[in-house]
Design a protein around this motif. Sequence first.
Motif, PDB file in Angstrom:
ATOM      1  N   SER A   1      -4.091   0.079  -2.633  1.00  0.00           N
ATOM      2  CA  SER A   1      -3.790  -1.420  -2.093  1.00  0.00           C
ATOM      3  C   SER A   1      -3.496  -2.161  -3.266  1.00  0.00           C
TER       4      SER A   1
ATOM      5  N   TRP B   1     -13.402   2.407  -0.874  1.00  0.00           N
ATOM      6  CA  TRP B   1     -12.617   1.694  -1.750  1.00  0.00           C
ATOM      7  C   TRP B   1     -13.363   1.509  -3.206  1.00  0.00           C
ATOM      8  N   THR B   2     -12.549   1.530  -4.122  1.00  0.00           N
ATOM      9  CA  THR B   2     -12.881   1.171  -5.658  1.00  0.00           C
ATOM     10  C   THR B   2     -11.971   0.556  -6.229  1.00  0.00           C
ATOM     11  N   ASN B   3     -12.473  -0.602  -6.952  1.00  0.00           N
ATOM     12  CA  ASN B   3     -11.334  -1.539  -7.831  1.00  0.00           C
ATOM     13  C   ASN B   3     -10.845  -0.514  -8.891  1.00  0.00           C
TER      14      ASN B   3
ATOM     15  N   SER C   1      -0.721   8.165  -4.304  1.00  0.00           N
ATOM     16  CA  SER C   1      -1.932   7.461  -5.171  1.00  0.00           C
ATOM     17  C   SER C   1      -1.759   7.501  -6.561  1.00  0.00           C
TER      18      SER C   1
ATOM     19  N   GLU D   1      -6.873  -1.435  -5.593  1.00  0.00           N
ATOM     20  CA  GLU D   1      -7.825  -0.875  -5.184  1.00  0.00           C
ATOM     21  C   GLU D   1      -7.672   0.697  -4.731  1.00  0.00           C
ATOM     22  N   SER D   2      -8.388   1.480  -4.794  1.00  0.00           N
ATOM     23  CA  SER D   2      -7.909   2.996  -4.453  1.00  0.00           C
ATOM     24  C   SER D   2      -8.983   3.373  -3.306  1.00  0.00           C
ATOM     25  N   TYR D   3      -8.504   4.321  -2.430  1.00  0.00           N
ATOM     26  CA  TYR D   3      -9.299   4.794  -1.310  1.00  0.00           C
ATOM     27  C   TYR D   3      -9.170   6.255  -1.287  1.00  0.00           C
TER      28      TYR D   3
ATOM     29  N   GLY E   1       0.846  -1.342  -0.127  1.00  0.00           N
ATOM     30  CA  GLY E   1       0.168  -0.084  -0.016  1.00  0.00           C
ATOM     31  C   GLY E   1       1.022   1.086   0.011  1.00  0.00           C
TER      32      GLY E   1
END
Length: 181
Positions: free
Chosen positions: A12, A36-38, A56, A29-31, A3
Amino acid sequence: MGGFGTQTACISAGGDDITGTARYVAVCESYNGTAWTNTTSLPNIRQLGLGNAGTSTAGLVFGGYDGTVRLTTTSEWNGSTWTDVPATISAAKNAHGGSGIQTAALLYGGFLPPQTNVCQGYDGTNWSTRPSMSTARYGLGGSGPSELALAIGGSTGSDSSATEEFTGETSALNVKTLTSS
């Protein structure tokens, strides 16, 4: 999993899906601070202590384990896709620490086996050696920029609570005798 990023903008990548049939995964995945989003998956699966550094929108993951071999693979993240770049220079390892940014990252420690004290730096193009840690260990955490990084905890084969500071390159001065005429 690996991460990188900040509390409200992080990524992640990879990991171990113990609930599914695919034990090691390439999921990313992003936060955004709330949810969280794939996103685009890693180019290859990795698990067990892959190193990481960056933000990020400019991140890096390196090393790890794919269920068969310890990896030297390095992948850069540009905010939407992954690109494989030059591999780490030492024998494949996992459970190592990582810190820094995409263009100035460190990899330290790890398990070959046995545990190691190796340290390598990435300049955004290639990996090169750095001064070794004083204590060989694996399963450690990392923090800070590459020129002032912390290697935190880990195992030396038994428990270790050591913290080491990396303060950049070391150099030697060659002194010559000067004469005047």
